[in-house]
Design an enzyme around this catalytic site. Structure first.
Site, PDB file in Angstrom:
ATOM      1  N   SER A   1     -32.720   8.970 -62.680  1.00 23.68           N
ATOM      2  CA  SER A   1     -32.656   7.915 -61.476  1.00 23.68           C
ATOM      3  C   SER A   1     -31.110   7.840 -60.895  1.00 23.68           C
ATOM      4  CB  SER A   1     -33.094   6.653 -62.013  1.00 23.68           C
ATOM      5  OG  SER A   1     -32.970   5.528 -61.162  1.00 23.68           O
ATOM      6  N   SER A   2     -31.018   7.734 -59.690  1.00 26.86           N
ATOM      7  CA  SER A   2     -29.804   7.742 -58.791  1.00 26.86           C
ATOM      8  C   SER A   2     -29.328   6.117 -59.074  1.00 26.86           C
ATOM      9  CB  SER A   2     -29.850   7.852 -57.504  1.00 26.86           C
ATOM     10  OG  SER A   2     -30.918   6.784 -56.718  1.00 26.86           O
TER      11      SER A   2
ATOM     12  N   GLY B   1     -23.969   9.530 -55.645  1.00 26.42           N
ATOM     13  CA  GLY B   1     -23.783  10.073 -54.202  1.00 26.42           C
ATOM     14  C   GLY B   1     -22.481  10.783 -54.344  1.00 26.42           C
TER      15      GLY B   1
ATOM     16  N   GLY C   1     -22.496  14.116 -55.206  1.00 25.81           N
ATOM     17  CA  GLY C   1     -22.997  15.568 -55.057  1.00 25.81           C
ATOM     18  C   GLY C   1     -22.602  16.151 -53.755  1.00 25.81           C
TER      19      GLY C   1
ATOM     20  N   CYS D   1     -25.824  15.195 -51.959  1.00 29.13           N
ATOM     21  CA  CYS D   1     -26.341  13.797 -51.934  1.00 29.13           C
ATOM     22  C   CYS D   1     -26.246  12.939 -50.916  1.00 29.13           C
ATOM     23  CB  CYS D   1     -25.770  13.443 -53.472  1.00 29.13           C
ATOM     24  SG  CYS D   1     -26.743  11.876 -53.783  1.00 29.13           S
TER      25      CYS D   1
END
Length: 395
Positions: A315-316, A366, A368, A371
């Protein structure tokens, strides 16, 4: 004579008294001067040593009261120090979770473009670990995990199989595409089904009517094959191949199901992997990702039954009631299962998951290259700052 002796003694007494007086008149400060000079020299050397440390500590950078900027890895560079050891003295051992240690601390991401069983096997053999992604059906993800757990170095676990109804013309096409000539023949043409025979190039050379002749009519039948039991070790399998001059050695269960193949051409390619990440039974270790939905609990049960070593909640935003609920459930249902929570970037997020019982944390939001979390949600944190802050709390 007596008067002269008395006079001499009197002079000696006076001289002794004067000497004693001179000693007493010496300044204590002057007497301690060498010690004072030594101390000053030592202090100067210490000050010089301090001046030579012209960089900043992590504490200075990340916890400075003058500014709380977020730092990425590109913002920082490590200053070189003095080296008093060789490369052979360096060890990279690190914990993946509380109970899983990696000789090579590299983990492959649970992305559908990155990690399935082949990547997970390669990672584990070289001392890391792979995380099977969750963009699969429950059954498919379990199969990926099973492929890793059953893997043995030198054994081919996914050979191309053919059915007995395959024609020689179709076999010729397959050989051109694959680049090799021998194939196991199974009941349904799939790995894991009943082995019926083996077909090699010598079985098909000089045969006509290739479009109408089936493999089943010319293959070497199961009863005539040399096969190995599923418990065989690689060294023993290689010995059988050498002694009996075999091209391929099928490995089957007691019921005759094909589970692996050992090829003569692979013997010279086989290598030892001393850094391999293995469990107590000698199997390679593997992790798998899940979501936070209620149905993911069935997925966890199936993955644990397949022998998965760790679960990552993918999960982010890891600090949610949904993730907290499933982490608590997993630790209660499977106390020995290693659970990784995340993603987190703040101490508060990390503390919430630690309180739920996670065995490791996944840090980052965030950061990546592809991303969009920071752009879409306006949430995140520079990765170097995030890792430092989480580590300060988690340790």
């Amino acid at each position: 004579m007596g008067a002269e002796l008395v006079a001499v003694q009197g002079v000696a007494a006076v001289l002794a008294k004067e000497a004693k007086t001179r000693d007493r008149s010496r300044s204590p400060r002057k007497a301690a001067q060498p010690e004072t000079d030594a101390k000053m020299t030592q202090d100067a050397d210490a000050a010089l040593d301090l001046d030579l440390f012209d960089g900043h500590s992590a504490e200075d950078i990340f916890r400075s009261p003058d500014g709380r900027s977020g730092y990425t890895y590109d913002d920082l560079i490590c200053l070189p120090g003095h080296i008093s050891f060789g490369v052979h003295d360096v060890t990279l051992d690190a914990n993946f979770t509380r109970k899983i240690n990696l000789k090579t601390p590299i983990v492959s991401s649970p992305m559908d473009t990155v990690t399935e069983h082949k990547m997970a096997i390669a990672m584990a053999l070289n001392g890391g670990i792979g995380v099977i992604h969750t963009n699969l059906s429950l059954e498919a993800q379990v199969k990926e995990v099973t492929n890793v757990k059953r893997y043995k170095n030198g054994f081919i676990l996914d050979p191309i199989c053919i059915m007995p109804t395959t024609t020689l013309a179709e076999l010729d096409d397959l050989r051109r595409k694959c680049g090799f000539t021998g194939f196991p023949v199974t009941a349904d043409g799939n790995m894991g089904s009943k082995l019926l025979g083996l077909v090699t190039k010598r079985d098909t050379d000089f045969l006509d009517n290739r479009s109408s002749t089936s493999v089943g009519s010319i293959m070497k039948k199961f009863g005539d094959l040399t096969v190995a039991d599923e418990c065989i070790e690689l060294a023993a399998a290689n010995m059988i191949i050498r002694e009996k001059k075999l091209g391929k050695l099928p490995v089957v269960t007691k019921g005759g199901l094909l589970i692996a193949l050992v090829a003569r051409t692979d013997i010279s390619k086989q290598a030892e992997f001393p850094l391999a990440t293995k469990d107590k039974n000698g199997s390679l270790m593997v992790a798998a990702a899940i979501g936070t939905r209620l149905e993911d609990r069935d997925r966890v049960r199936a993955l644990v039954a397949a022998g998965v070593d760790a679960i990552i909640v993918d999960s982010s935003q890891g600090d949610s009631t949904f993730q907290q609920d499933i982490v608590r459930w997993m630790k209660a249902e499977f106390p020995d299962l290693q659970v990784i929570g995340g993603n987190v970037v703040t101490m508060r997020q990390a503390k919430h998951l630690i309180d739920c019982g996670v065995d490791a944390l996944r840090v980052g939001m965030g950061i990546g290259s592809i991303c969009t979390t920071q752009e879409v949600c306006a949430c995140g944190r520079a990765q170097a700052s995030a890792v430092y802050s989480i580590a300060k709390l988690a340790r």
